[in-house]
Design an enzyme around this catalytic site. Sequence first.
Site, PDB file in Angstrom:
ATOM      1  N   TYR A 140       0.819  -1.214   0.000  1.00 20.23           N
ATOM      2  CA  TYR A 140       0.000   0.000   0.000  1.00 20.23           C
ATOM      3  C   TYR A 140       0.856   1.268   0.000  1.00 20.23           C
ATOM      4  O   TYR A 140       0.393   2.348  -0.374  1.00 20.23           O
ATOM      5  CB  TYR A 140      -0.934   0.027   1.202  1.00 20.23           C
ATOM      6  CG  TYR A 140      -2.029  -1.016   1.186  1.00 20.23           C
ATOM      7  CD1 TYR A 140      -2.265  -1.800   0.062  1.00 20.23           C
ATOM      8  CD2 TYR A 140      -2.828  -1.220   2.294  1.00 20.23           C
ATOM      9  CE1 TYR A 140      -3.262  -2.755   0.051  1.00 20.23           C
ATOM     10  CE2 TYR A 140      -3.832  -2.176   2.299  1.00 20.23           C
ATOM     11  CZ  TYR A 140      -4.044  -2.938   1.165  1.00 20.23           C
ATOM     12  OH  TYR A 140      -5.034  -3.890   1.161  1.00 20.23           O
ATOM     13  N   LYS A 190       3.352 -15.438   2.399  1.00 20.90           N
ATOM     14  CA  LYS A 190       3.338 -16.118   1.103  1.00 20.90           C
ATOM     15  C   LYS A 190       4.781 -16.430   0.728  1.00 20.90           C
ATOM     16  O   LYS A 190       5.291 -16.067  -0.333  1.00 20.90           O
ATOM     17  CB  LYS A 190       2.660 -15.233   0.049  1.00 20.90           C
ATOM     18  CG  LYS A 190       2.337 -15.952  -1.270  1.00 20.90           C
ATOM     19  CD  LYS A 190       1.324 -17.062  -1.109  1.00 20.90           C
ATOM     20  CE  LYS A 190       0.986 -17.674  -2.470  1.00 20.90           C
ATOM     21  NZ  LYS A 190       0.161 -18.891  -2.340  1.00 20.90           N
ATOM     22  N   ASP A 222      -3.151 -18.189   1.516  1.00 24.37           N
ATOM     23  CA  ASP A 222      -4.281 -18.862   0.891  1.00 24.37           C
ATOM     24  C   ASP A 222      -4.796 -19.994   1.759  1.00 24.37           C
ATOM     25  O   ASP A 222      -6.000 -20.206   1.895  1.00 24.37           O
ATOM     26  CB  ASP A 222      -3.923 -19.358  -0.512  1.00 24.37           C
ATOM     27  CG  ASP A 222      -2.546 -19.975  -0.598  1.00 24.37           C
ATOM     28  OD1 ASP A 222      -1.776 -19.898   0.374  1.00 24.37           O
ATOM     29  OD2 ASP A 222      -2.213 -20.526  -1.667  1.00 24.37           O
ATOM     30  N   ASP A 246      -5.600  -6.968   5.728  1.00 23.11           N
ATOM     31  CA  ASP A 246      -6.790  -6.290   5.241  1.00 23.11           C
ATOM     32  C   ASP A 246      -7.827  -7.309   4.766  1.00 23.11           C
ATOM     33  O   ASP A 246      -9.011  -7.249   5.121  1.00 23.11           O
ATOM     34  CB  ASP A 246      -6.392  -5.365   4.087  1.00 23.11           C
ATOM     35  CG  ASP A 246      -7.484  -4.383   3.692  1.00 23.11           C
ATOM     36  OD1 ASP A 246      -8.573  -4.430   4.285  1.00 23.11           O
ATOM     37  OD2 ASP A 246      -7.235  -3.582   2.775  1.00 23.11           O
ATOM     38  N   ASP A 250     -11.499  -8.845   6.893  1.00 26.72           N
ATOM     39  CA  ASP A 250     -12.838  -8.764   6.316  1.00 26.72           C
ATOM     40  C   ASP A 250     -13.504 -10.134   6.299  1.00 26.72           C
ATOM     41  O   ASP A 250     -14.719 -10.253   6.527  1.00 26.72           O
ATOM     42  CB  ASP A 250     -12.771  -8.200   4.893  1.00 26.72           C
ATOM     43  CG  ASP A 250     -12.741  -6.682   4.879  1.00 26.72           C
ATOM     44  OD1 ASP A 250     -12.489  -6.091   5.955  1.00 26.72           O
ATOM     45  OD2 ASP A 250     -12.959  -6.085   3.819  1.00 26.72           O
TER      46      ASP A 250
END
Length: 365
Positions: A140, A190, A222, A246, A250
Amino acid sequence: MKKIALLPGDGIGPEITKEAVLLMEEVGAVIGETFQFQEGAIGGGAVDRYSTPLPEETIRLCQHSDAILMGAVGGPKWDRLPGHLRPETGLLGIRKVLNVFANLRPVHLFPSLSSSSPLKEERVKGLDLMIVRELTGGIYFGQPKERRTVEGKEVAVDTLTYTEDEIERILHVAFKLARKRKKEVLSVDKANVLESSRLWREKAEQVALAYPDVTLTHMLVDSAAMQLVLKPNTFDVIVTENMFGDILSDLGGALAGSLGMLPSASLSENGPSLYEPVHGSAPDIAGKGIANPVAMFLTVSMMMELSFGFTEVSRWINQAVEEALDEGYRTKDLTVGDEKWVGTEEMGRVIREKFRTLAKGERNG
């Protein structure tokens, strides 16, 4: 006196911020504390008024406050603006300016809301985890972040960068939290693909040596997303980088029945902390009086404990929310089928009344 900067933002932000102020005024009346509120502009509304999503006046206000409470930013009205004018740029900017690097996102399923979760009750029973998200680094914020033309074709570039210091300091936050919980840390990365994740995993192993009483495990992002759906009640503290946190938080909102139930705290090393509910601005319901204020109330609860040390106040707020839910009070987003629901102001009123009863009962007892 505690100085609180209010950044209501866009969409439903002003509605839930109004309810939060009423709650904090109730808190002040009960415990004899004065909260001074001053409002600042951020997001789309700031673009409309000041041609920037983060005015300098807002930055100064936040820097001279004891804590910051924010609503939400964004909406379709501003989706076609260039990147530097997008409302979300204001949000990222205030996080960076304040250096609120540690984002704490608790995911707790209140027992009476088990039917609101899309998962079977046995999978979510006892769900109570903490996502620790690194908030001021990663993709970001990495540079370059730009559009290019290469051989006549448009190319977009985003850069994922982490320093070892950024990784280590968020890991320490996670391990210290774990010591107060079940002493388990899951580091999500990852590492099979990303070099930044390989550095993250190496630093996690090194930091873990300072916490021999805490168990560290690793999981690819994942796989973590899949396991959060299959067995979410087995997780305790999850620590991860900015974008993964993030996304996973959610997902946590869905597990808990609604994003309208998730608070968050963004902590700084030596300045004021920023508090905001996890949900977005929900422009489709803005102004209709049906927004869920619970995430904002739970966010105020985190502020009371983490910024001001009012641990009892935090407990009373949480208990008031639970009692309201146990008695069947629901906002529209929490209903299943034809269940009855109440609006934003009614839900706020009920919870504040229960807070007042709980607080006065204990203080007089």
